[in-house]
Scaffold this motif. Structure first.
Motif, PDB file in Angstrom:
ATOM      1  N   ILE A   1     -11.436  -4.582   1.577  1.00 35.66           N
ATOM      2  CA  ILE A   1     -10.818  -3.324   1.139  1.00 35.66           C
ATOM      3  C   ILE A   1     -11.626  -2.525   0.418  1.00 35.66           C
ATOM      4  CG2 ILE A   1      -8.751  -2.383  -0.218  1.00 35.66           C
ATOM      5  CD1 ILE A   1      -7.433  -5.081   0.173  1.00 35.66           C
TER       6      ILE A   1
ATOM      7  N   ILE B   1     -11.838   1.200  -1.812  1.00 31.98           N
ATOM      8  CA  ILE B   1     -11.009   2.154  -2.423  1.00 31.98           C
ATOM      9  C   ILE B   1     -11.909   3.628  -2.658  1.00 31.98           C
ATOM     10  CG2 ILE B   1      -9.671   2.889  -4.686  1.00 31.98           C
ATOM     11  CD1 ILE B   1      -9.295  -0.266  -4.895  1.00 31.98           C
TER      12      ILE B   1
ATOM     13  N   LEU C   1      -1.172  -5.337  -5.330  1.00 30.10           N
ATOM     14  CA  LEU C   1      -2.496  -5.171  -4.946  1.00 30.10           C
ATOM     15  C   LEU C   1      -3.201  -6.187  -4.922  1.00 30.10           C
ATOM     16  CD1 LEU C   1      -3.496  -1.619  -6.242  1.00 30.10           C
ATOM     17  CD2 LEU C   1      -2.955  -2.266  -4.025  1.00 30.10           C
TER      18      LEU C   1
ATOM     19  N   PHE D   1      -7.116   3.970   0.655  1.00 29.19           N
ATOM     20  CA  PHE D   1      -7.150   2.632   0.682  1.00 29.19           C
ATOM     21  C   PHE D   1      -7.744   2.307   2.048  1.00 29.19           C
ATOM     22  CE2 PHE D   1      -5.069   2.707  -3.054  1.00 29.19           C
ATOM     23  CZ  PHE D   1      -5.238   1.314  -3.875  1.00 29.19           C
TER      24      PHE D   1
ATOM     25  N   LEU E   1       0.841  -1.222   0.027  1.00 23.87           N
ATOM     26  CA  LEU E   1       0.030   0.001  -0.111  1.00 23.87           C
ATOM     27  C   LEU E   1       0.950   1.340  -0.034  1.00 23.87           C
ATOM     28  CD1 LEU E   1      -2.817  -1.100   2.568  1.00 23.87           C
ATOM     29  CD2 LEU E   1      -3.009  -0.904  -0.002  1.00 23.87           C
TER      30      LEU E   1
END
Length: 715
Positions: A696, A698, A681, A708, A610
């Protein structure tokens, strides 16, 4: 004036005569074969034990007929309790005869003869809540009247409120009546009654059982084929109709016991008749596929009102429910049958004829004197006409349908034999084609297997490339992190060499003060060397821990410390590639963040991937925006509803909407060839979602940056 005197005299004579007649006893000189109903009673509201006494003066009591309907006996129903008295004089010819009596009542009573309690039916109480009315059997009891003198029959009566007093025979429900006869005649009459009642019960058992059997048969039909809803509705119709004789007529009002049970059993007969008529209408609807059922909703409302009228209006409401409501339903049923005839529906005319006969017989049967058992049987027979006929009709229809199905089955078997022969011929033709296809499939499968082997090899190389790229970035970060403490160690080591030379010279010159000062400087420098050496050692140990083989075991991880360390390593790694790169690092850690059970190596890789993406995004924007742009990467941790929330945010180039759904896919990358494999990712997603049960999200705006958001369970 003379006329006025004459009128007054006449009125006086009438009053005296009436008063004299009201005090006349009931004389028994002879008894016919039929039981004799006692009359000439007097009534007084209230309760006083002295009123059972022979010597009490009841001359001022009001004459009353207690045998009328109890609802019309307002003096009793309003007061709740009262007494009736009757003087009986028996002819001397009955001196050696035994007299019997039987009581019919819908109240509670205590019967006193010449001041002594002889019979008690139900519970008499001055508190209406404690009154229990009782309907006696017609079994006679001894009435020991003394011949040649007046006998006093006093009855203490009580009314039980809160019941819908109704009569299914449409006859009055007597508050109290008593009939007498000689011993033999009374027993003969009682035996005749029991004989009639037995026949009555046998008939209703048979008719009720017949309806129950019809109901069960059509229930079985429905369970076999649930698409035929007509069998379900017809089953429910017969089930409700059989509640009339079973148990209402057999164990209900024709028996004896507390009035409350008898009344409510009678009310149930009216209640169930209403849905029964509605199910009959639904049967006809379904039989002819009639869909316009607006009238049915109105009939449901009328049915509910009819059911309520039973409670509030008693016998009148009962008549409305079992006569008036069925007639209203009948008009809708006739209308549907006429519609079906116009639509040329099969057998609609037969159903219409059956309906008309059913309603005629039912109305005629209900119009007979229902007080007679034979009349009630006639009414029940009229109710059975349509259900039995309808059941016969449905049975015939089922038989015709079965014959048609058997004929169709023979045709299907013939066609199946023809199709089987054609199928065998087709199979023979296809067998040769299958061999050719199998050979082609085998060849293409071999080619696909070879392609799959090559694809797996390529994937392995790409994964190794991603690992090497991550290792290179990590190595660059480690180098920059270690370089700083090593520079301090080297610098202080050079200074210490010079200081030690000066120390030696001071010792040779005997300058102890100078020597001590130099020694102290050397000691300070050594402490600084030791500090920076431990700093470098800590970095190395941390990296060794990070690069240790993944054993797959989860253990409590300090995400705040790991995020801070990974952020610095990623930053230094990018600076190792681009010395001009600079960015502001902002941390907002929750100090109370709980440790999370994770595979520590996976957690480190998640953070590195990340942060690498975040620093790459701001570095790319720095190249285009120039000196006015200030790169910034933020990390924040928090807890919410048993989950740990980790947010990594940058103000870089952002993610275009067109590719936002693709960035988690394996091998998808926007980096130039050689700078990324597109697995970072993807692996991060697998470790968070599949490996640790997290999620997760976004949030990004092109040209403004990305964020994120990782959610991990605390357990």
């Amino acid at each position: 004036m003379k006329k006025l005197h004459l009128s007054g005299l006449l009125l006086f004579i009438i009053i005296v005569k009436t008063f004299a007649q009201s005090n006349q006893p009931f004389n028994i000189k002879h008894l016919p074969k039929q039981d004799t109903l006692l009359s000439g009673w007097k009534f007084q509201a209230g309760d006083n034990p002295q009123w059972a006494s022979v010597g009490f003066d009841d001359s001022k009591w009001q004459p009353i007929d207690p045998g009328k309907d109890i609802q019309d006996f307002s003096k009793l129903t309003n007061g709740g309790i009262g007494w009736i008295r009757l003087r009986i004089k028996v002819d001397s010819s009955f001196a050696n005869q035994q007299l019997m009596a039987w009581v019919s009542q819908y109240s509670a009573s205590e019967i006193y003869l010449n001041g002594k309690l002889i019979v008690k039916y139900g519970t008499v109480s001055t508190d209406p809540a404690n009154v229990i009315a009782y309907l006696p059997s017609r079994e006679p009891f001894y009435l020991k009247l003394i011949s040649g003198k007046d006998n006093l029959l006093a009855v203490r009566l009580a009314y039980q409120p809160g019941l819908p007093y109704l009569s299914i025979t449409y006859t009055p429900l007597p508050a109290f009546s008593i009939s007498i006869n000689n011993y033999q005649a009374a027993l003969d009459n009682y035996r005749d009654y029991i004989h009639s009642l037995t026949l009555y019960i046998i008939f209703y058992t048979l008719s009720g059982g017949m309806l129950l059997i019809i109901s069960i048969i059509h229930l079985v039909y429905f369970l076999i084929d649930r698409s035929q809803k007509v069998n379900l509705y017809y089953c429910l119709l017969n089930l409700l109709l059989c509640i009339n004789p079973l148990p209402n007529e057999i164990w209900g009002v024709q028996r004896f016991g507390d009035v409350s049970s008898q009344i409510w059993l009678s009310a149930i007969q009216g209640f169930v008749f209403i849905p029964g008529m509605l199910f009959l209408l639904m049967t006809i609807y379904t039989l002819f596929n009639y869909t316009n059922r607006l009238v049915f909703k109105g009939l449901v409302f009328i049915g509910i009102a009819s059911a309520a009228s039973i409670y509030f209006m008693g016998t009148v409401g009962f008549v409305i429910s079992i006569v008036g409501f069925p007639i209203i339903c009948f008009f809708e049923e006739v209308y549907v049958c006429i519609w079906a005839i116009k639509q040329q529906k099969k057998d609609a005319a037969i159903i219409l004829t059956g309906l008309i006969l059913f309603i005629i017989f039912t109305v005629l049967g209900s119009g007979i004197d229902q007080s007679k058992i034979s009349a009630q049987i006639a009414f029940e027979i009229s109710l059975l006409t349509f259900p039995i006929g309808m059941s016969f009709y449905l049975g015939v229809q089922s038989s015709l349908t079965n014959k048609k199905l058997r004929s169709m089955l023979v045709e299907v078997q013939t066609l199946s034999a023809q199709n089987l022969a054609q199928e065998i011929e087709k199979q023979q033709l296809l067998a040769g084609q299958n061999e050719t296809l199998e050979q082609q499939v085998t060849e293409r499968t071999a080619e696909l297997n070879q392609s799959l082997i090559e694809l797996k090899s390529t994937q392995a190389h790409l994964i190794q490339s991603e690992k090497m790229a991550s290792l290179g970035e990590l190595t660059a970060g480690i180098a920059h992190e270690i370089q700083n403490p090593l520079n301090f160690v080297n610098n202080f080591s050079e200074v210490n060499k010079d200081l030690l030379a000066e120390l030696k010279e001071a010792i040779d010159n005997g300058d102890t003060d100078e020597a001590k000062t130099i020694a102290n400087d050397v000691i300070d420098n050594e402490e600084k060397i030791n500090h920076h050496g431990k700093r470098a050692d800590g970095i190395v140990k941390s990296m060794l821990q990070h690069s240790k083989a993944n054993n797959g075991l989860k253990e409590p991880v300090n995400l705040n410390a790991l995020a801070d360390e990974s952020m610095r390593l990623s930053y230094q790694g990018l600076r190792g590639k681009n010395g001009l790169f600079d960015a502001e690092m902002v941390t907002n850690f929750d100090p109370a963040l709980p440790r999370v059970n994770m595979v520590s190596q996976d957690a480190g890789k998640i953070f590195l991937n990340l942060f690498n993406n975040a620093f790459y995004a701001v570095s790319q924007k720095q190249k285009t925006d120039g000196l006015d742009y200030r790169a910034k990467v933020e990390v924040a941790t928090s807890t919410e509803n048993g989950y740990v929330i980790i947010k990594v945010k940058d103000n870089g180039i952002g993610i275009p909407d067109a590719i936002r759904d693709k960035i988690m896919q394996p091998f998808f990358t926007t980096k130039p060839t050689g700078e990324g494999t597109g697995l970072g990712l993807s692996l991060t997603y697998d470790m968070v979602v599949k490996g640790h049960g997290g999620n997760i999200q976004i949030e990004s705006a092109e040209g403004e940056g990305s964020e994120f958001i990782i959610t991990l369970p605390c357990f």
